[in-house]
Design an enzyme around this catalytic site. Structure first.
Site, PDB file in Angstrom:
ATOM      1  N   ASN A 155       0.794  -1.243   0.000  1.00 17.02           N
ATOM      2  CA  ASN A 155       0.000   0.000   0.000  1.00 17.02           C
ATOM      3  C   ASN A 155       0.823   1.288   0.000  1.00 17.02           C
ATOM      4  OD1 ASN A 155       0.703  -0.521   2.653  1.00 17.02           O
ATOM      5  ND2 ASN A 155      -1.202   0.257   3.495  1.00 17.02           N
ATOM      6  N   GLU A 251       4.674  -4.015  12.107  1.00 13.10           N
ATOM      7  CA  GLU A 251       3.689  -2.939  11.880  1.00 13.10           C
ATOM      8  C   GLU A 251       2.523  -3.579  11.157  1.00 13.10           C
ATOM      9  OE1 GLU A 251       3.861   0.016  13.040  1.00 13.10           O
ATOM     10  OE2 GLU A 251       5.958   0.262  13.575  1.00 13.10           O
ATOM     11  N   CYS A 285      -3.314   1.164   6.977  1.00 15.04           N
ATOM     12  CA  CYS A 285      -3.464   0.412   8.238  1.00 15.04           C
ATOM     13  C   CYS A 285      -4.194   1.217   9.296  1.00 15.04           C
ATOM     14  CB  CYS A 285      -2.083   0.018   8.739  1.00 15.04           C
ATOM     15  SG  CYS A 285      -0.928   1.375   8.663  1.00 15.04           S
ATOM     16  N   GLU A 457       8.078   2.486  14.662  1.00 16.02           N
ATOM     17  CA  GLU A 457       8.799   3.138  13.571  1.00 16.02           C
ATOM     18  C   GLU A 457       8.670   4.643  13.786  1.00 16.02           C
ATOM     19  OE1 GLU A 457       7.739   1.423   9.739  1.00 16.02           O
ATOM     20  OE2 GLU A 457       9.279  -0.103  10.095  1.00 16.02           O
TER      21      GLU A 457
HETATM   22  P1  NAD Z   1       0.655  -9.057   3.391  1.00  6.85           P
HETATM   23  O1  NAD Z   1       0.871  -9.464   4.806  1.00  6.85           O
HETATM   24  O2  NAD Z   1      -0.167  -9.901   2.533  1.00  6.85           O
HETATM   25  O3  NAD Z   1       2.071  -8.911   2.648  1.00  6.85           O
HETATM   26  C1  NAD Z   1       3.080  -8.089   3.181  1.00  6.85           C
HETATM   27  C2  NAD Z   1       4.426  -8.673   2.773  1.00  6.85           C
HETATM   28  O4  NAD Z   1       4.591  -9.931   3.403  1.00  6.85           O
HETATM   29  C3  NAD Z   1       4.578  -8.913   1.278  1.00  6.85           C
HETATM   30  O5  NAD Z   1       5.870  -8.536   0.888  1.00  6.85           O
HETATM   31  C4  NAD Z   1       4.396 -10.420   1.161  1.00  6.85           C
HETATM   32  O6  NAD Z   1       5.071 -10.989   0.070  1.00  6.85           O
HETATM   33  C5  NAD Z   1       5.018 -10.889   2.469  1.00  6.85           C
HETATM   34  N1  NAD Z   1       4.589 -12.219   2.899  1.00  6.85           N
HETATM   35  C6  NAD Z   1       3.433 -12.865   2.626  1.00  6.85           C
HETATM   36  N2  NAD Z   1       3.442 -14.095   3.189  1.00  6.85           N
HETATM   37  C7  NAD Z   1       4.638 -14.225   3.833  1.00  6.85           C
HETATM   38  C8  NAD Z   1       5.243 -15.273   4.601  1.00  6.85           C
HETATM   39  N3  NAD Z   1       4.627 -16.415   4.835  1.00  6.85           N
HETATM   40  N4  NAD Z   1       6.481 -15.040   5.104  1.00  6.85           N
HETATM   41  C9  NAD Z   1       7.115 -13.869   4.888  1.00  6.85           C
HETATM   42  N5  NAD Z   1       6.592 -12.858   4.163  1.00  6.85           N
HETATM   43  C10 NAD Z   1       5.364 -13.030   3.654  1.00  6.85           C
HETATM   44  O7  NAD Z   1       0.096  -7.550   3.447  1.00  6.85           O
HETATM   45  P2  NAD Z   1      -0.363  -6.615   2.235  1.00  6.85           P
HETATM   46  O8  NAD Z   1      -1.666  -7.110   1.731  1.00  6.85           O
HETATM   47  O9  NAD Z   1       0.752  -6.375   1.285  1.00  6.85           O
HETATM   48  O10 NAD Z   1      -0.566  -5.243   3.043  1.00  6.85           O
HETATM   49  C11 NAD Z   1      -1.709  -4.956   3.739  1.00  6.85           C
HETATM   50  C12 NAD Z   1      -1.529  -5.132   5.238  1.00  6.85           C
HETATM   51  O11 NAD Z   1      -0.430  -4.354   5.698  1.00  6.85           O
HETATM   52  C13 NAD Z   1      -2.728  -4.640   6.022  1.00  6.85           C
HETATM   53  O12 NAD Z   1      -3.055  -5.556   7.040  1.00  6.85           O
HETATM   54  C14 NAD Z   1      -2.238  -3.330   6.620  1.00  6.85           C
HETATM   55  O13 NAD Z   1      -2.908  -2.937   7.793  1.00  6.85           O
HETATM   56  C15 NAD Z   1      -0.799  -3.614   6.861  1.00  6.85           C
HETATM   57  N6  NAD Z   1      -0.020  -2.378   6.949  1.00  6.85           N
HETATM   58  C16 NAD Z   1       0.414  -1.950   8.180  1.00  6.85           C
HETATM   59  C17 NAD Z   1       1.112  -0.759   8.290  1.00  6.85           C
HETATM   60  C18 NAD Z   1       1.614  -0.268   9.619  1.00  6.85           C
HETATM   61  O14 NAD Z   1       2.488   0.592   9.621  1.00  6.85           O
HETATM   62  N7  NAD Z   1       1.100  -0.757  10.736  1.00  6.85           N
HETATM   63  C19 NAD Z   1       1.379  -0.005   7.150  1.00  6.85           C
HETATM   64  C20 NAD Z   1       0.932  -0.463   5.910  1.00  6.85           C
HETATM   65  C21 NAD Z   1       0.238  -1.658   5.835  1.00  6.85           C
END
Ligand code: NAD
Length: 478
Positions: A155, A251, A285, A457
Site C-alpha cells: 500500500n 507494523e 493500516c 517506527e
Molecule cells: P501481506 O501481509 O499480505 O504482505 C506483506 C508482505 O509480506 C509482502 O511482501 C508479502 O510478500 C510478504 N509475505 C506474505 N506471506 C509471507 C510469509 N509467509 N512469510 C514472509 N513474508 C510473507 O500484506 P499486504 O496485503 O501487502 O498489506 C496490507 C496489510 O499491511 C494490512 O493488514 C495493513 O494494515 C498492513 N499495513 C500496516 C502498516 C503499519 O504501519 N502498521 C502499514 C501499511 C500496511
C-alpha cells in the site's frame, strides 16, 4: 513492459530458470511487467553478501558519510518526484495526487534519517550513583547491529520500504529487502536511486518473489539480526514465531476507532473522516473504520458525511481530479464487497455506496451495524466505514477498546479535559485529537499495541531499534 529481478551486490539476477510473477495495473487489470523471482539459495547469498558489506564497509563508514548518502538520495528523489509518483500510480493504482503525497513523505523520511545519523549517541552513566562506583566512569554507545531483513506491503511501496531502509543506513547497518510482489518496481527504482546517491553495493540487496516462498529463508537466516515487517497480522505473527531470538518490529493492521463527541466541530470531523476513511481506497493500516458518534449529533454527522462521500470522484488514478481509485486486486475488492453483503444480510443499512465494478468498490458508509460483523471487528482495508451511536464517555471507551487491534485513534471534541481522558483511556499506539486516525508524520513514534504489532517506527525510533545499546565502564586508576 517492466522487468526486474533481484539485486545482490549490484548484480541483477535475471538469468537461469526462474519463477515469473506478472504485475498488473490495478486500474486496467492489464499486465505492466513482471518480476523474475529469486530462489532460496539466492536469499541466503543476499544475506551473506549484506553481512560482508556490513563487516567491511558500512560498519566502518563515518556518520557524516552515511548522512550525506541519505541527503543525496533526498535531493535525487525531489528531482524525480513525478517519475516516482507515476510509478506508484501505475503499480498500486494510487490516485496521482496521493502518490505525490507519498513521494513527498519519502523525501522527508530521507532528510529525517540524514539528521538522525548525526544524532545517534549514547549517554554518560554516572557510576558513583551506585555504592562502590567511586573513581569509575561509564557511558553507553549505540552501535549498528548488522543485517536487517525487511519485508514490506503493497500500500505504500516507496514509503514503507524507506521507513526500513533509511533508518538502517542511518544506523550503519545493511539491509535485505523483500518488497510486496504486487508492487515490486518502486523498490527497484529506490534501489537504483540509493546506489546513485552513493550507497555501496550490497548495503541494500533486494530479493523478489513471494513471501511464502522466500520469507522463511530470509527471516531465519542466522546472520540476520533484526526483522522488520509491515503487513497483515496473519503473516506478521508467523514471522514473529520464525524470528525467535532476533529483534523484531511488526507494523500490522487495525480497525481504527474515531470518536465524535457532541461538542465537536462537526464540519471538521466530517472532512477529516472523509479523508481518513477513503484515502487510497481505505487501504491504509490506520484507515478510519469504526466511527462512534454521540447520539446528540448522530444524524447531523451522518447526513453531512454521506453527502460528501457520495460525491467522491472515482476514476482513473492518473487523473488529477480522481479522489478514489481501484483496490489493489480483484480478489481484494470482491472480498470487501462480500463483507458488505454479509453485514447487510445481518441487518446493516448502506447509507451510500456498496456496489463494485471490477477492482472499484464504491465508497461505502454502513449504519445499524453489530459489533461482531466483519466490517466492524476485523480489518476491512477497503473504502468502507461503519458508523455507530453512543451515549456516554465510559460506553464509547469500552466500544473503542473492544478490538484485537490498537494502532491509532481519532477523537473529536472541544473539551480539553475529555480529550486528555480519552487520550489516556484508548488502547492504541497513538491518539489524535480533532484529527483522524489515518494521520501520520514520518518522525512520530508509530506502532501498535495488542495485535497491531510490536515496536515503533518513525525515523528516530526505528534507528534506535536498529542499534544495540552498549555499555562501557572504566576504572580510573590513581
Ligand atoms: P501481506 O501481509 O499480505 O504482505 C506483506 C508482505 O509480506 C509482502 O511482501 C508479502 O510478500 C510478504 N509475505 C506474505 N506471506 C509471507 C510469509 N509467509 N512469510 C514472509 N513474508 C510473507 O500484506 P499486504 O496485503 O501487502 O498489506 C496490507 C496489510 O499491511 C494490512 O493488514 C495493513 O494494515 C498492513 N499495513 C500496516 C502498516 C503499519 O504501519 N502498521 C502499514 C501499511 C500496511
Amino acid at each position: 513492459m517492466l522487468e526486474n529481478g533481484s539485486f545482490i551486490d549490484e548484480q541483477e539476477l535475471i538469468t537461469g530458470e526462474r519463477d515469473i510473477i506478472d504485475v498488473l495495473n490495478p486500474y486496467t487489470q492489464e499486465k505492466i511487467g513482471h518480476i523474475l523471482c529469486a530462489n532460496k539459495n539466492e536469499v541466503i547469498q543476499a544475506v551473506e553478501n549484506a553481512h560482508d558489506v556490513f563487516q567491511h564497509t558500512m560498519k566502518k563508514m563515518p556518520a557524516h558519510k552515511r548522512s550525506q548518502i541519505l541527503r543525496n538520495a533526498a535531493v535525487l528523489l525531489e528531482k524525480r518526484s513525478e517519475e516516482f509518483a507515476e510509478l506508484l500510480t501505475l503499480e498500486a493504482g494510487k490516485p496521482i495526487v496521493e502518490a505525490r503525497g507519498e513521494v513527498g513523505r519519502a523525501i522527508q523520511v530521507l532528510y529525517f534519517a540524514a539528521e538522525g545519523t548525526k544524532n545517534l549517541h549514547g549517554q554518560q552513566i554516572v557510576l558513583d550513583n551506585a555504592i562502590g562506583g567511586e573513581q569509575q566512569f561509564g557511558f553507553s554507545m549505540r552501535i549498528p547491529i548488522g543485517v536487517v531483513a525487511a519485508i514490506t506491503p503493497f500500500n505504500f511501496p516507496l514509503n514503507m520500504a524507506l521507513h526500513k531502509i533509511a533508518p538502517a543506513i542511518a544506523a550503519g547497518n545493511t539491509i535485505v529487502l523483500k518488497p510486496a510482489e504486487k508492487t515490486p518496481f518502486s523498490a527497484v527504482a529506490l534501489y537504483k536511486l540509493l546506489r546513485e546517491a552513493g550507497l555501496p553495493a550490497g548495503a541494500l540487496n533486494i530479493i523478489q518473489g513471494t513471501g511464502q516462498e522466500l520469507g522463511e529463508s530470509l527471516v531465519t537466516h542466522p546472520l540476520v539480526r533484526k526483522v522488520t515487517f509491515t503487513g497483515s497480522g496473519v503473516v506478521g505473527w508467523k514471522i514473529n514465531e520464525m524470528a525467535k531470538g532476533k529483534k523484531v518490529t511488526l507494523e500490522l493492521g487495525s480497525n481504527a476507532p474515531n470518536i465524535v463527541f457532541g461538542d465537536a466541530d462537526i464540519n471538521n470531523a466530517v472532512s477529516s473522516i472523509l479523508m481518513g476513511g477513503y484515502t487510497f481506497a481505505g487501504q491504509a493500516c490506520v484507515s478510519a473504520q469504526r466511527i462512534f458518534v454521540h447520539t446528540s449529533v448522530y444524524e447531523e454527522f451522518l447526513g453531512k458525511l454521506t453527502e460528501k462521500v457520495s460525491q467522491l470522484k472515482m476514476g482513473n488514478p492518473k487523473e488529477e481530479s480522481t479522489q478514489l481509485g481501484p483496490m489493489i486486486t480483484l480478489a481484494a475488492a470482491e472480498k470487501a464487497e462480500s463483507w458488505i453483503q454479509e453485514a447487510v444480510q445481518s441487518g446493516a443499512v448502506i447509507r451510500t455506496g456498496g456496489n463494485r465494478n471490477g477492482t472499484f468498490l464504491e465508497p461505502t458508509i454502513l449504519d445499524q451495524v453489530d459489533f461482531d460483523m466483519k466490517v466492524v471487528c476485523a480489518e476491512v482495508f477497503a473504502p468502507i466505514i461503519a458508523v455507530m451511536p453512543f451515549d456516554t464517555e465510559e460506553e464509547v471507551i469500552a466500544y473503542a477498546n473492544d478490538s484485537r487491534y490498537g494502532l491509532q485513534a481519532g477523537v473529536f471534541t472541544n473539551n480539553i479535559n475529555l480529550a486528555m481522558r480519552m487520550a489516556e483511556a484508548l488502547e492504541t499506539g497513538g491518539v489524535w485529537i480533532n484529527e483522524v486516525s489515518v494521520k501520520r508524520y514520518d518522525h512520530i513514534p508509530y506502532g501498535g499495541v495488542k495485535e497491531s504489532g510490536i515496536g515503533k517506527e518513525g525515523i528516530h525510533y526505528a534507528i534506535e531499534e536498529m542499534t544495540d545499546l552498549k555499555f562501557i565502564g572504566m576504572k580510573i586508576l590513581p
